[in-house]
Structures are given as structure tokens and as C-alpha cells.
Design a protein around this motif. Structure first.
Motif, PDB file in Angstrom:
ATOM      1  N   PHE A   1       0.809  -1.214   0.000  1.00 41.65           N
ATOM      2  CA  PHE A   1       0.000   0.000   0.000  1.00 41.65           C
ATOM      3  C   PHE A   1       0.846   1.269   0.000  1.00 41.65           C
ATOM      4  O   PHE A   1       0.282   2.368   0.039  1.00 41.65           O
ATOM      5  CB  PHE A   1      -0.940   0.003   1.212  1.00 41.65           C
ATOM      6  N   THR A   2       2.155   1.121  -0.033  1.00 42.54           N
ATOM      7  CA  THR A   2       2.997   2.325  -0.124  1.00 42.54           C
ATOM      8  C   THR A   2       2.866   2.976  -1.493  1.00 42.54           C
ATOM      9  O   THR A   2       3.082   4.176  -1.637  1.00 42.54           O
ATOM     10  CB  THR A   2       4.467   1.981   0.157  1.00 42.54           C
ATOM     11  N   ASP A   3       2.523   2.167  -2.496  1.00 43.42           N
ATOM     12  CA  ASP A   3       2.256   2.683  -3.840  1.00 43.42           C
ATOM     13  C   ASP A   3       0.768   2.517  -4.108  1.00 43.42           C
ATOM     14  O   ASP A   3       0.270   1.407  -4.266  1.00 43.42           O
ATOM     15  CB  ASP A   3       3.079   1.916  -4.872  1.00 43.42           C
ATOM     16  N   VAL A   4       0.045   3.646  -4.163  1.00 37.51           N
ATOM     17  CA  VAL A   4      -1.407   3.605  -4.290  1.00 37.51           C
ATOM     18  C   VAL A   4      -1.846   2.977  -5.601  1.00 37.51           C
ATOM     19  O   VAL A   4      -2.854   2.258  -5.667  1.00 37.51           O
ATOM     20  CB  VAL A   4      -1.994   5.033  -4.162  1.00 37.51           C
ATOM     21  N   LEU A   5      -1.107   3.216  -6.662  1.00 32.88           N
ATOM     22  CA  LEU A   5      -1.516   2.759  -7.992  1.00 32.88           C
ATOM     23  C   LEU A   5      -1.140   1.306  -8.260  1.00 32.88           C
ATOM     24  O   LEU A   5      -1.653   0.697  -9.196  1.00 32.88           O
ATOM     25  CB  LEU A   5      -0.883   3.655  -9.065  1.00 32.88           C
ATOM     26  N   LYS A   6      -0.271   0.755  -7.460  1.00 27.80           N
ATOM     27  CA  LYS A   6       0.195  -0.619  -7.694  1.00 27.80           C
ATOM     28  C   LYS A   6      -0.910  -1.614  -7.336  1.00 27.80           C
ATOM     29  O   LYS A   6      -1.449  -1.578  -6.241  1.00 27.80           O
ATOM     30  CB  LYS A   6       1.451  -0.892  -6.860  1.00 27.80           C
ATOM     31  N   SER A   7      -1.233  -2.509  -8.272  1.00 27.56           N
ATOM     32  CA  SER A   7      -2.254  -3.562  -8.073  1.00 27.56           C
ATOM     33  C   SER A   7      -3.583  -2.963  -7.615  1.00 27.56           C
ATOM     34  O   SER A   7      -4.272  -3.541  -6.768  1.00 27.56           O
ATOM     35  CB  SER A   7      -1.779  -4.601  -7.050  1.00 27.56           C
ATOM     36  N   ALA A   8      -3.964  -1.831  -8.187  1.00 28.49           N
ATOM     37  CA  ALA A   8      -5.192  -1.150  -7.749  1.00 28.49           C
ATOM     38  C   ALA A   8      -6.421  -2.024  -7.983  1.00 28.49           C
ATOM     39  O   ALA A   8      -7.331  -2.073  -7.140  1.00 28.49           O
ATOM     40  CB  ALA A   8      -5.332   0.176  -8.476  1.00 28.49           C
ATOM     41  N   ARG A   9      -6.469  -2.719  -9.123  1.00 23.03           N
ATOM     42  CA  ARG A   9      -7.635  -3.561  -9.445  1.00 23.03           C
ATOM     43  C   ARG A   9      -7.757  -4.705  -8.445  1.00 23.03           C
ATOM     44  O   ARG A   9      -8.846  -4.981  -7.913  1.00 23.03           O
ATOM     45  CB  ARG A   9      -7.497  -4.103 -10.865  1.00 23.03           C
ATOM     46  N   GLU A  10      -6.631  -5.376  -8.157  1.00 25.35           N
ATOM     47  CA  GLU A  10      -6.639  -6.512  -7.234  1.00 25.35           C
ATOM     48  C   GLU A  10      -7.006  -6.063  -5.817  1.00 25.35           C
ATOM     49  O   GLU A  10      -7.728  -6.761  -5.093  1.00 25.35           O
ATOM     50  CB  GLU A  10      -5.281  -7.212  -7.234  1.00 25.35           C
ATOM     51  N   LYS A  11      -6.505  -4.885  -5.427  1.00 27.68           N
ATOM     52  CA  LYS A  11      -6.829  -4.362  -4.090  1.00 27.68           C
ATOM     53  C   LYS A  11      -8.328  -4.122  -3.948  1.00 27.68           C
ATOM     54  O   LYS A  11      -8.925  -4.422  -2.910  1.00 27.68           O
ATOM     55  CB  LYS A  11      -6.076  -3.057  -3.840  1.00 27.68           C
ATOM     56  N   GLU A  12      -8.937  -3.593  -4.995  1.00 30.42           N
ATOM     57  CA  GLU A  12     -10.367  -3.310  -4.941  1.00 30.42           C
ATOM     58  C   GLU A  12     -11.188  -4.602  -4.916  1.00 30.42           C
ATOM     59  O   GLU A  12     -12.199  -4.692  -4.214  1.00 30.42           O
ATOM     60  CB  GLU A  12     -10.775  -2.439  -6.131  1.00 30.42           C
ATOM     61  N   ILE A  13     -10.740  -5.610  -5.671  1.00 32.26           N
ATOM     62  CA  ILE A  13     -11.437  -6.899  -5.661  1.00 32.26           C
ATOM     63  C   ILE A  13     -11.401  -7.500  -4.254  1.00 32.26           C
ATOM     64  O   ILE A  13     -12.404  -7.997  -3.736  1.00 32.26           O
ATOM     65  CB  ILE A  13     -10.804  -7.873  -6.682  1.00 32.26           C
ATOM     66  N   LYS A  14     -10.231  -7.440  -3.610  1.00 36.23           N
ATOM     67  CA  LYS A  14     -10.111  -7.967  -2.243  1.00 36.23           C
ATOM     68  C   LYS A  14     -10.986  -7.177  -1.287  1.00 36.23           C
ATOM     69  O   LYS A  14     -11.667  -7.769  -0.420  1.00 36.23           O
ATOM     70  CB  LYS A  14      -8.653  -7.934  -1.795  1.00 36.23           C
ATOM     71  N   ARG A  15     -11.002  -5.858  -1.430  1.00 40.17           N
ATOM     72  CA  ARG A  15     -11.808  -5.021  -0.532  1.00 40.17           C
ATOM     73  C   ARG A  15     -13.289  -5.364  -0.657  1.00 40.17           C
ATOM     74  O   ARG A  15     -13.991  -5.528   0.353  1.00 40.17           O
ATOM     75  CB  ARG A  15     -11.574  -3.546  -0.836  1.00 40.17           C
ATOM     76  N   GLN A  16     -13.769  -5.491  -1.892  1.00 41.44           N
ATOM     77  CA  GLN A  16     -15.170  -5.823  -2.111  1.00 41.44           C
ATOM     78  C   GLN A  16     -15.501  -7.231  -1.592  1.00 41.44           C
ATOM     79  O   GLN A  16     -16.584  -7.474  -1.059  1.00 41.44           O
ATOM     80  CB  GLN A  16     -15.502  -5.717  -3.608  1.00 41.44           C
TER      81      GLN A  16
ATOM     82  N   LEU B   1      -0.606   6.268  11.118  1.00 38.43           N
ATOM     83  CA  LEU B   1      -1.744   5.680  10.428  1.00 38.43           C
ATOM     84  C   LEU B   1      -1.238   4.642   9.443  1.00 38.43           C
ATOM     85  O   LEU B   1      -0.497   4.964   8.511  1.00 38.43           O
ATOM     86  CB  LEU B   1      -2.555   6.768   9.705  1.00 38.43           C
ATOM     87  N   ASP B   2      -1.619   3.388   9.668  1.00 33.93           N
ATOM     88  CA  ASP B   2      -1.145   2.280   8.837  1.00 33.93           C
ATOM     89  C   ASP B   2      -1.721   2.390   7.432  1.00 33.93           C
ATOM     90  O   ASP B   2      -2.947   2.493   7.264  1.00 33.93           O
ATOM     91  CB  ASP B   2      -1.576   0.954   9.472  1.00 33.93           C
ATOM     92  N   PRO B   3      -0.870   2.382   6.396  1.00 38.13           N
ATOM     93  CA  PRO B   3      -1.380   2.513   5.018  1.00 38.13           C
ATOM     94  C   PRO B   3      -2.247   1.336   4.573  1.00 38.13           C
ATOM     95  O   PRO B   3      -3.028   1.464   3.636  1.00 38.13           O
ATOM     96  CB  PRO B   3      -0.101   2.607   4.172  1.00 38.13           C
ATOM     97  N   THR B   4      -2.120   0.162   5.238  1.00 36.38           N
ATOM     98  CA  THR B   4      -2.923  -1.005   4.861  1.00 36.38           C
ATOM     99  C   THR B   4      -4.309  -0.996   5.514  1.00 36.38           C
ATOM    100  O   THR B   4      -5.045  -1.972   5.385  1.00 36.38           O
ATOM    101  CB  THR B   4      -2.187  -2.308   5.257  1.00 36.38           C
ATOM    102  N   TRP B   5      -4.662   0.095   6.185  1.00 37.57           N
ATOM    103  CA  TRP B   5      -5.916   0.143   6.926  1.00 37.57           C
ATOM    104  C   TRP B   5      -7.155  -0.116   6.061  1.00 37.57           C
ATOM    105  O   TRP B   5      -8.130  -0.710   6.553  1.00 37.57           O
ATOM    106  CB  TRP B   5      -6.047   1.478   7.641  1.00 37.57           C
ATOM    107  N   PRO B   6      -7.216   0.298   4.773  1.00 32.92           N
ATOM    108  CA  PRO B   6      -8.412   0.007   3.969  1.00 32.92           C
ATOM    109  C   PRO B   6      -8.788  -1.468   3.953  1.00 32.92           C
ATOM    110  O   PRO B   6      -9.974  -1.804   3.881  1.00 32.92           O
ATOM    111  CB  PRO B   6      -8.014   0.493   2.563  1.00 32.92           C
ATOM    112  N   HIS B   7      -7.806  -2.373   4.038  1.00 29.45           N
ATOM    113  CA  HIS B   7      -8.086  -3.802   4.120  1.00 29.45           C
ATOM    114  C   HIS B   7      -8.145  -4.280   5.571  1.00 29.45           C
ATOM    115  O   HIS B   7      -9.009  -5.080   5.941  1.00 29.45           O
ATOM    116  CB  HIS B   7      -7.027  -4.609   3.356  1.00 29.45           C
TER     117      HIS B   7
END
Length: 397
Positions: free
Chosen positions: A99-114, A172-178
Motif C-alpha cells: 500500500f505504499t504505492d497507491v496505484l500498484k495492483s489497484a484492481r486486485e486491491k479493490e477486488i479484495k476489498r469488495q 496511520l497504517d497505510p494497509t488500513w483500507p483492508h
């Protein structure tokens, strides 16, 4: 000869039956006498000699997924297939991202979040009771996400001495969205009325609780707030874990008092204990009194007491209100750790002493009044006006 052979065979059959009766019974065969065809397998390992189950209602752990891809929604899937789909969704949630790079694996991150949000909704709605193997895999997924090495504290990064925790900006932990949704999933699982404690305690065990307690040292206040709620719920639901949780918190306090003098989650742990102490039965057990003397009173010693004094004071008052005879012990403990040069800390002590005295009866007060008034006299002569004002106010109680 024929008679001898028959006689010998009878002896062999008799010895065989004797050997069979002298063999020790196999462990774990409860209920096998009732149904010899029943095969009981542990959820974490396949049964030996048992044919693979073809029943769709008993899901098997699917093969590992090589990539994060969207899956059908649970509500759109037939009931008979939901448990298997649930397991596949858990596998998606086991993927960890940078999560240090917001744009990296953005699609996969959103799939996991959903997917995580869908799992939370599925557990919360109670639309289907999840099987034991699904519960095991879910707790494994939670552990993969939340149990991690915490980043070093800010003063450790710079190599400078530890600064005042009150002046530090919260991390604030950058991985907090997950992380937030994973914690929400764990909380919903613990509080769910469908969760059977006899099953859940196999996976929320002592090892899991210790790792959860380690996370209280996180500098992210959002994470500590979730941990506080989850641990409190675990304490309330799993009665078998209660002594272990109290002992483990004790050990954290000992290390904080006598070794590190730095722990981010002391306040949150004391909040949990405040609720626990409030539920102590009377007469109070000796174990609880020892906890007061060995852990709570010495917590007045560390320098960053201002970070958790409000919660500590509440715990102390709870003890005195439940057992008035402990007032003398508490007051003498405060006098033992009374600050000599820290005026702000003295103000905190005087405020706490005021609350303790309000709950103290005359017999207990007389036991400690001599050393108490000596300390108040020293406070009256203090050069700090707040200390002097508090001491004068104390005499008017």
C-alpha cells in the motif's frame, strides 16, 4: 492327530480373542460403537483410509489461487455451492498487497476489498451457517492479514531518544483500507449468535489471543480501538479463556513497568480491565487483589502515565468501591510511587487520591492518615500553584 489339530486350533482362536480383548482402545473413537461405518476426520487433515466425500454440503479446501479474480456473489449462488464459494473468497483475501504505492495492483486491491465487505455482510446477516472447516480457514485468513511485524516507533526510526508520546503525531497504517474490514469480519464472527464457542475456541486459542495482544502495541489508534472491542468480546464469550487473558495482560504490564516503559495500548488494555473488574464477584479472589498490588498500583511509576491515567484511576476506584478494605493498600501504593520532581504527575496523583478518599471509610483512613498528611503537607509547600491548589482542595473533602 486330527483331534490334536482341532484342539490346537481351539487354543489359537482362544489366544486371538484374548489378545484382541487386551488391546488398548483407540483414542478419538467416541461414538464408533454406535455406528461402525462412521468416519470422523479432523478438519485440518484428511482421514486415513476414508473415501473422499462427494457431498457438496461438506466443502473441501480448494486448490490455491494463482491470481486475484472476481468471483460470483454469494447471494447469487445456490445454497449448496455457497460454502465452496466462501472458501474461494477466503483465498482471495489471503493475498497481501503493497500500500505504499497507491496505484500498484489497484484492481486486485479493490477486488479484495469488495470480497471482504461481502464476507462481513454474509457473517452479519446470518444467511447461512458456515461449516467448521470454513471457520478454520476464515481464522487462518484473518491471521495472515493482521498478524504482522509492526513498524518501528517513530523514535526508533530516527535513532533519537524516546520523545513524549503525547506530542507525537499518531501513526496511520497505510494497509488500513483492508485491515479495517478484516477486523470487522473477526468482530462479527465473535459476536454472532451462530458462532458455537465449542468450535470457535479450537481456532481462537491461546496462541491466537497472544498474537492479538501483541498488536496492542500498534501506533495506529484505529487499530487499537478495534482490538479493544474484539478482545473484550472474546473475554465475554469464551469463559475458558478468561484466566489466560488476565494473566497475559498482566505480563504485558510487567514488561511495560520494569523494562520498556513504552507501550501504545496500555490505555486500551486498562479500559478492558475496567469492565472486567466491574464484574468481579464478592468476596474478591486473592488473585484479583494480587493483580491490584503487583500490576495496577506499579503502573503509577512509568513517566508516560498521563497517556493512560484516566483508565488506570477508574480501575483503582473500582477496586476500592468493591472492597473498602483495599483503600489503605491503594493509598500507601500511591504514596510509594509519588513523584518528586514532576509537578504535572503530582496533579494527577492528587486528583486520583481525592476520588479514593471519597470511597474510603474512617477505619481505613486512620491506618494511613499519618503518611498521607505528611505528603499533603509537602504538596502545600510546592512551588507549583496547581499542586498547592489541589492539596488545599483535598483538605476540604
Amino acid at each position: 492327530m486330527f483331534k490334536k489339530i482341532i484342539k490346537g486350533s481351539r487354543k489359537h482362536s482362544k489366544s486371538d480373542s484374548t489378545d484382541a480383548s487386551s488391546r488398548p482402545p483407540r483414542s478419538g473413537n467416541t461414538g464408533s460403537d454406535l455406528n461402525p461405518n462412521l468416519v470422523v476426520n479432523h478438519a485440518s487433515r484428511p482421514g486415513q483410509g476414508a473415501p473422499p466425500s462427494t457431498n457438496s454440503s461438506s466443502p473441501m479446501v480448494p486448490p490455491p489461487m494463482s491470481a486475484v479474480e472476481p468471483l460470483p456473489l454469494l447471494r447469487d449462488t445456490p445454497v449448496s455451492e455457497r460454502q465452496n464459494l466462501f472458501m474461494r473468497k477466503l483465498q482471495i483475501c489471503c493475498f497481501l498487497f503493497d500500500f505504499t504505492d497507491v496505484l500498484k495492483s489497484a484492481r486486485e486491491k479493490e477486488i479484495k476489498r469488495q470480497t471482504l465487505l461481502e464476507l462481513v455482510d454474509y457473517i452479519q446477516s446470518g444467511s447461512g451457517k458456515i461449516t467448521e472447516i470454513c471457520q478454520e480457514e476464515m481464522i487462518k485468513m484473518v491471521g495472515i492479514n493482521i498478524f504482522r511485524s509492526l513498524p518501528p516507533a517513530s523514535h526508533e526510526n530516527t535513532g533519537q531518544g524516546a520523545s513524549d508520546p503525547e506530542e507525537e503525531e499518531p501513526y496511520l497504517d497505510p494497509t488500513w483500507p483492508h485491515l479495517q474490514i478484516v477486523y470487522e469480519l473477526l468482530l462479527r464472527y465473535v459476536v454472532s449468535s451462530d458462532t458455537d464457542t465449542k468450535v470457535a475456541k479450537k481456532y481462537i486459542d491461546h496462541s491466537f489471543i497472544l498474537k492479538l495482544l501483541d498488536l496492542f502495541d500498534s501506533e495506529d489508534p484505529r487499530e487499537r480501538e478495534f482490538l479493544k472491542t474484539i478482545l473484550h468480546r472474546i473475554y465475554g464469550k469464551f469463559m475458558v479463556h478468561r484466566p489466560f487473558i488476565r494473566k497475559a495482560i498482566n505480563n504485558i504490564f510487567y514488561r511495560f513497568i520494569y523494562e520498556t516503559e513504552r507501550h501504545s495500548g496500555t490505555g486500551e488494555l486498562l479500559e478492558i480491565l475496567g469492565s472486567i473488574i466491574n464484574g468481579f464477584a464478592l468476596p474478591m479472589k486473592e488473585e484479583h487483589k494480587l493483580f491490584l498490588v503487583r500490576a495496577l498500583i506499579p503502573l503509577h511509576k512509568p513517566k508516560p502515565i498521563a497517556m493512560y491515567h484516566q483508565q488506570l484511576s477508574y480501575c483503582i476506584i473500582q477496586f476500592v468501591e468493591k472492597d473498602y478494605k483495599l483503600a489503605d493498600t491503594v493509598i500507601r501504593g500511591l504514596l510509594k510511587y509519588w513523584p518528586l520532581t514532576n509537578c504535572q504527575k503530582e496533579v494527577l496523583f492528587l486528583g486520583e487520591l481525592e476520588e479514593v478518599l471519597e470511597a474510603t471509610q474512617s477505619a481505613e483512613f486512620q491506618r494511613c492518615m499519618v503518611p498521607l498528611f505528611r505528603q499533603i503537607a509537602r504538596c502545600l509547600n510546592s512551588l507549583h500553584f496547581q499542586v498547592t491548589f489541589k492539596a488545599f482542595f483535598l483538605l476540604n473533602i
